[in-house]
Design an enzyme around this catalytic site. Sequence first.
Site, short mmCIF file in Angstrom:
data_model
loop_
_atom_site.label_atom_id
_atom_site.label_comp_id
_atom_site.label_asym_id
_atom_site.label_seq_id
_atom_site.Cartn_x
_atom_site.Cartn_y
_atom_site.Cartn_z
CD GLN A 119 -3.12 0.22 2.17
OE1 GLN A 119 -3.69 -0.41 2.36
NE2 GLN A 119 -3.69 1.84 2.71
CB SER A 134 3.03 -4.64 3.70
OG SER A 134 1.47 -4.72 5.31
CG LEU A 135 -1.30 -5.10 -0.43
CD1 LEU A 135 -2.85 -6.26 -0.38
CD2 LEU A 135 -1.81 -3.90 -1.57
NE ARG A 173 -2.72 -7.49 5.53
CZ ARG A 173 -1.82 -6.55 4.52
NH1 ARG A 173 -2.31 -6.02 4.03
NH2 ARG A 173 -0.84 -6.27 5.87
CG HIS A 199 2.86 -4.00 8.99
ND1 HIS A 199 2.42 -5.51 9.28
CD2 HIS A 199 2.48 -3.89 7.80
CE1 HIS A 199 1.87 -5.81 7.61
NE2 HIS A 199 2.20 -4.54 7.09
CD GLN A 210 1.24 -9.56 5.94
OE1 GLN A 210 0.81 -8.86 5.47
NE2 GLN A 210 2.26 -9.90 5.31
#
Length: 309
Positions: free
Chosen positions: A11, A88-89, A113, A194, A243
């Site tokens: 993102q 991440s994503l 999510r 996170h 995560q």
Amino acid sequence: MGKVAFVFPGQGSQNVGMGREAFEASDAARSVFEEADEALGESLSQLCFEGPEEDLKLTSNTQPAVLTASIAILRALDAPFDVVAGHSLGEYSAHVAAGTLELGDAVRLVRKRGEYMQEAVPYGEGSMAAVLKADRGLVERICAEVPGLVEAVNYNSPQQIVIAGETSAVSEAGTKLQAAGARASTLPVSAPFHSSLMEPAEARLRADIEQIALSDPRVPVYVNVDAKPIRDSVAAKDALVRQVSRPVLWEESVRKMIDDGVSLFVEVGPGRVLSGLLVRIDKRAGRVSVQGPSDFAAARDAIAEVRGG
């Protein structure tokens, strides 16, 4: 002969128009967008290509949009790779690339999510800030000293760490870090991703991930939470769940891939964020960014050179 890592952005890399050139040039890319539209029951492709930008920035839209654009570019590129990772994503894109996740399942999962992460902390109560020119020890020490919850959540490069948590605590930590000689700037995000404030989102996502059939990845996937390769579906599920509320160990992941023989990193998807981080982690590592068909020839040449033709 070296190894090739395909890495996928997260993102923040989104832009209106992403994936459009691949869509127009490639049947494979077009099929990806059509499958994503069908999976969500809406025109995600139109949002990617035309915006509006305000809607594309919404977390629940950004996450499936970046994933879909990345996989469309990947399928249009149609080049070999040895390992994958995502920031991440982007870890979901990596799993689609490795065959762990089906595209439709991945798109629906990251839509949820995004919704869960946004709903975990009321708007305005959580924030994130990028910290430059500060080592890990200093950032962690100041986060521990500040009243309230603030944590280091993205270890992106030796001189770039992202902190997240309660808005007031992030602000105070930023002030203290700047007094210690660092640079800190608030990020334009809508939630403290996170951080441990995301634990409610993690619990909700766990239930959804448990309902989906994952396959063992065809190539090693270097996961954010452990900075290590995983090779089976059970480990993949566990890492995707964990995560959500734990730090992204990106610098460690890149160094581990290099230690394991990766000599070329191909960033597949919108933006050049990961290529920029790679320069700061190890200037010697080969890198190429692939955002559309105009980048394909250079990427294929670099891959062929590293893999010995």
